[in-house]
Design an enzyme around this catalytic site. Structure first.
Site, PDB file in Angstrom:
ATOM      1  CD  GLU B 278      -3.150   0.377   2.131  1.00 22.04           C
ATOM      2  OE1 GLU B 278      -3.415  -0.626   2.288  1.00 22.04           O
ATOM      3  OE2 GLU B 278      -3.976   1.575   2.774  1.00 22.04           O
ATOM      4  CD  GLU B 281      -2.678   0.905  -4.565  1.00 24.53           C
ATOM      5  OE1 GLU B 281      -2.636   0.209  -3.623  1.00 24.53           O
ATOM      6  OE2 GLU B 281      -3.722   1.215  -5.398  1.00 24.53           O
ATOM      7  CB  CYS B 298      -7.816  -2.705   5.843  1.00 26.29           C
ATOM      8  SG  CYS B 298      -6.060  -2.281   5.208  1.00 26.29           S
ATOM      9  CB  SER B 318      -5.511   0.734  -1.452  1.00 25.30           C
ATOM     10  OG  SER B 318      -4.543  -0.214  -1.732  1.00 25.30           O
ATOM     11  CE  LYS B 357     -11.150  -7.907   7.615  1.00 21.04           C
ATOM     12  NZ  LYS B 357     -10.182  -7.377   6.247  1.00 21.04           N
ATOM     13  CD  GLU B 360     -12.041  -8.686   3.126  1.00 20.51           C
ATOM     14  OE1 GLU B 360     -11.764  -9.138   4.127  1.00 20.51           O
ATOM     15  OE2 GLU B 360     -11.269  -7.593   2.732  1.00 20.51           O
ATOM     16  CD  GLU B 365     -15.209  -8.824  -5.907  1.00 23.13           C
ATOM     17  OE1 GLU B 365     -15.547  -9.564  -5.096  1.00 23.13           O
ATOM     18  OE2 GLU B 365     -15.903  -7.830  -6.147  1.00 23.13           O
ATOM     19  CB  CYS B 502     -10.155  -4.085  13.953  1.00 19.07           C
ATOM     20  SG  CYS B 502      -9.684  -3.558  12.447  1.00 19.07           S
TER      21      CYS B 502
END
Lengths: 160, 573
Positions: B278, B281, B298, B318, B357, B360, B365, B502
């Site tokens: 990151e 990037e 994230c 990102s 999560k 996710e 993807e 988190c």
């Protein structure tokens, strides 16, 4: 099916806020007979309100419908006077005849059923209203026959 | 200061303060169900009623401001009777299945019934029955257990500005549901699980993957691997009755081995890897005129939020996968190759503070060639249950180190668990990438703490950097609206879906107050203070991973394994 065009209605309320929600929903229902999902989402965009909120408000009031009304919109009164005069069995007869629950529309799009609290015609109780026409002092049998007549009428029209 | 009398005792209150807050500060507990700290009172549940001298009716303490000379009584028979009746009425429409309820023992309604001495069923009648909503991969809704306190609705609307749920219908037919009463999976729900944390009953809970994980652990043909997120080691303690803010990292690793995991890895290692990608990037975007400000990726709730509400900012996200998914990807590629195991024989389980999560890891993807990077996600709460189910006493275990090659982390990866941590870790490494030197003082104070929006202006080499950090999506929305309105001074934005990051995720232990969340945050920063290795690029195993497998950050292998793209999502907003 074609979605109702509500842009002209929204155009009458430019820059409107949340206080205009109910008048807008009422205008849409008057013009198109019901509130579809797409319509509710479009109103949300116009007023910058979440869809869940609009759905919440619209379900709070009995006056709003979420399915396209049938060609014959049947309102069965369940107000106090009609109740005393046996409107529950009238409603049961209608449900049995049309095979739909209140708030639904028959699959052929011919009938829709709505339960209302009082139509202000207690002297005629129990009363049923189809497309604005009042049927006074109905009984389950009488009501079933009225519905069957409507259906025959339609079939006859389709035949010729 | 205003003074008033409560049960004959003189109490000082700040002007304008509500009776409830003043009493609580004095240690007088007034029960509530609808009250939420930090939000305007709704006065809906009426459990907090007290007697006020000179008024006939009972008054809700949560919404009534203190006035000079006010005389109230909080424990008269009339007050207690009113509160008990409210609970009895709620119970009259509540299933009697506490023994089978996921919230059993932690249910506020259950506690209220016990505290107020409800010992018999006074009201009988038909109960409203509603179907379970199992449509979401993250959140399970059981509306028949809902007592309509409205806390989930307010959390979703006022903190997260998502409004996936609202009150539907009226009176005895009212319930909490989504737009058009569809499943949660079809709604704008971003799976953050904050609604679960505020729900007083078992009406909201996570979709559990415990059964599947227990089955995998018992399967001798599978290599079952656990990874644990940075925020779990500082919150799991509360699940087993230890003090909030206790770091149980090593004990947890030992416990995961006792439970039967073949390897235990640390997601903070993947956080270090995320930082390498990151920060590279970011430097790449800044030097080549890429889309700025770059936004972190994230937090999966935040990603879905952008896809739905702000699709025009998708190019700003990102392309890095989250640490969980990076870890999953390198486990099933590099690790599988190294150990000569078929990726299909690996069961990859991640222990997360997060319900999103779960969503996710199920995203298309995240399953290249239909092999999911991560197979199952367990929340901190589920891990607590797993330990209890297997009879593993966390407190009694000796600390153990995580496994190689993905067990070693720097503290930069560890502070990912708190709002501002990703930014701090990224700035440390970006500084190194740009200037070739380490920062003098690695602690970046403006990025720390529980504030909803934090900003940083700094110079790295010759580069002026504007950075912003937001946690809680209401705060994220504020930032995005500023960008929409033309704000141009930001290059890098970190967003975490849950307020505080988190450490306060939707999968964390139930019943934590703000102090516990603060303690978790302090535990993370204590680790950062005390350990020597504090920058991601100094992680020797990260260097080895690049040397032996990945090549270089943003290289071709990274591109395939560690990066992804997101797409606009059509849901009723």
């Amino acid at each position: 099916m074609v979605e109702p065009d509500i842009e002209p209605i929204l155009a009458r309320h430019p820059g409107a806020g949340r206080e205009t929600l109910i008048p807008i929903l009422q205008e849409i229902q008057t013009a198109h007979g019901y509130l579809s999902k797409d319509v509710i989402m479009r109103v949300g965009k116009h007023l910058n309100l979440p869809t869940s909120k609009i759905y919440g408000v619209a379900t709070f009031y009995n006056q709003f419908r979420f399915t396209r009304p049938g060609k014959y919109h049947v309102q069965v009164c369940r107000g106090t006077a009609c109740h005393v005069k046996g409107s529950l069995s009238v409603l049961e007869a209608v449900v049995k005849e049309l095979k739909i629950s209140p708030g639904q529309t028959t699959r052929d799009g011919l009938f829709s059923l709505e339960v209302v609290a009082c139509m202000g015609a207690c002297g005629l109780s129990p009363v049923v209203n189809i497309n604005g026409e009042f049927y006074a002092k109905v009984t389950p049998r009488k009501c079933t026959r009225i519905l069957q007549d409507c259906r025959h009428q339609e079939h006859a029209n389709a035949g010729c | 200061m205003t003074t008033f009398l409560a049960d004959g005792r003189e109490i000082a209150a700040k002007p304008g303060e509500t009776i409830l807050l003043a009493l609580r500060r004095e240690g007088i507990h007034v029960p509530t169900l609808c009250h939420m700290d930090g939000l305007a009172p709704s006065g809906a549940c009426r459990l907090c009623v007290v007697e006020v001298e000179g008024t006939g009716n009972l008054v809700t303490a949560c919404s009534c401001p203190v006035s000079e000379g006010l005389k109230i009584r909080t424990r008269t028979p009339r007050v207690l009777e009113a509160r008990r009746t409210i609970v009895e009425l709620l119970l009259s429409n509540h299933p009697d299945d506490c023994l089978y309820c996921p919230r059993g023992g932690k249910c506020e309604l259950q506690h209220l019934a016990m505290d107020l001495g409800v010992r018999q069923r006074l009201y009988r009648g038909a109960k409203s029955k509603r179907e379970l909503d199992v449509s979401s991969p993250s959140i399970l809704r059981d509306p028949s257990k809902c007592i309509l306190c409205g806390r989930c609705v307010r959390m979703c609307e006022e903190y997260q500005t998502v409004s996936a749920v609202d009150f539907i219908a009226r009176g005895s037919r009212a319930f909490v549901g989504t737009a058009f009463n569809a499943g949660l999976n079809l709604s704008s729900c971003i799976n953050c699980g904050q609604c679960i944390l505020v729900c007083p009953t078992g009406a909201l809970s996570e979709r559990s993957s415990l059964d599947a994980v227990v089955a995998a652990l018992a399967d001798p043909t599978k290599l079952v691997i656990a990874q644990h997120a940075p925020a779990v080691s500082v919150s799991l303690a509360e699940e087993v009755g230890l003090k909030p803010g206790t770091d149980v990292d090593g004990k947890m690793v030992a416990a995961l081995r006792r439970v039967g995991f073949d390897r235990v890895f640390d997601t903070s290692f993947a956080a270090d890897l995320t930082i390498m990608e990151e920060a590279s990037e970011l430097v790449h975007r800044v030097t080549t005129g890429g889309v700025l400000p770059m936004m972190t990726s994230c937090s999966p709730g935040w990603i879905k939020f952008v896809e739905q509400f702000y699709p025009e900012f998708i190019p700003n996200l990102s392309t890095c996968k989250s640490p969980q998914q990076m870890m999953g990807a390198i486990i099933k590629s590099f690790f599988a190759q190294r150990e000569n195991i078929e990726p299909g024989n690996i069961v990859s389980v991640s222990i997360m503070p997060c319900t999103a999560k779960k969503f996710e890891c199920a995203r298309p993807e995240m399953q290249p060639n239909h092999v999911p990077d991560v197979d199952y996600v367990l929340t901190t709460r589920e891990l607590g249950q797993l330990l209890r189910m297997f009879g593993v006493n966390l407190a009694a275990l000796e600390a153990e180190a995580a496994d190689t090659p993905f067990g070693e982390r720097t503290t930069a990866g560890k502070i990912f668990g708190a709002s501002g941590g990703v930014m701090e870790a990224a700035v440390r490494t970006a500084y190194y990438l740009i200037t070739g030197q380490e920062m003098g003082d690695l602690k970046i104070q403006p990025l720390r703490g529980m504030k909803g929006i934090k900003e940083l202006r700094t110079t790295i080499g010759t580069l002026d950097v504007g950075a912003a950090v937001a946690s809680g999506l209401g705060n994220a929305r504020q930032l995005l609206d500023q960008l929409r309105a033309g704000r141009k001074d930001l290059q890098f934005i970190e967003i975490m879906t849950c307020p505080g990051g988190c450490i306060n995720g939707g999968g964390q232990p139930i019943g934590a107050d703000l102090e516990s969340v603060r303690a978790r945050m302090q535990a993370l920063y204590k680790i950062d203070r005390d350990e020597p290795r504090r920058v991601s690029h100094a992680n020797p195993w990260i260097t080895r991973l690049y040397d032996e497998f990945l090549g270089k950050p943003l290289g071709e292998k990274s591109h395939h394994l560690l990066h992804t793209h997101y797409h606009k999502r059509e849901v009723p907003l």
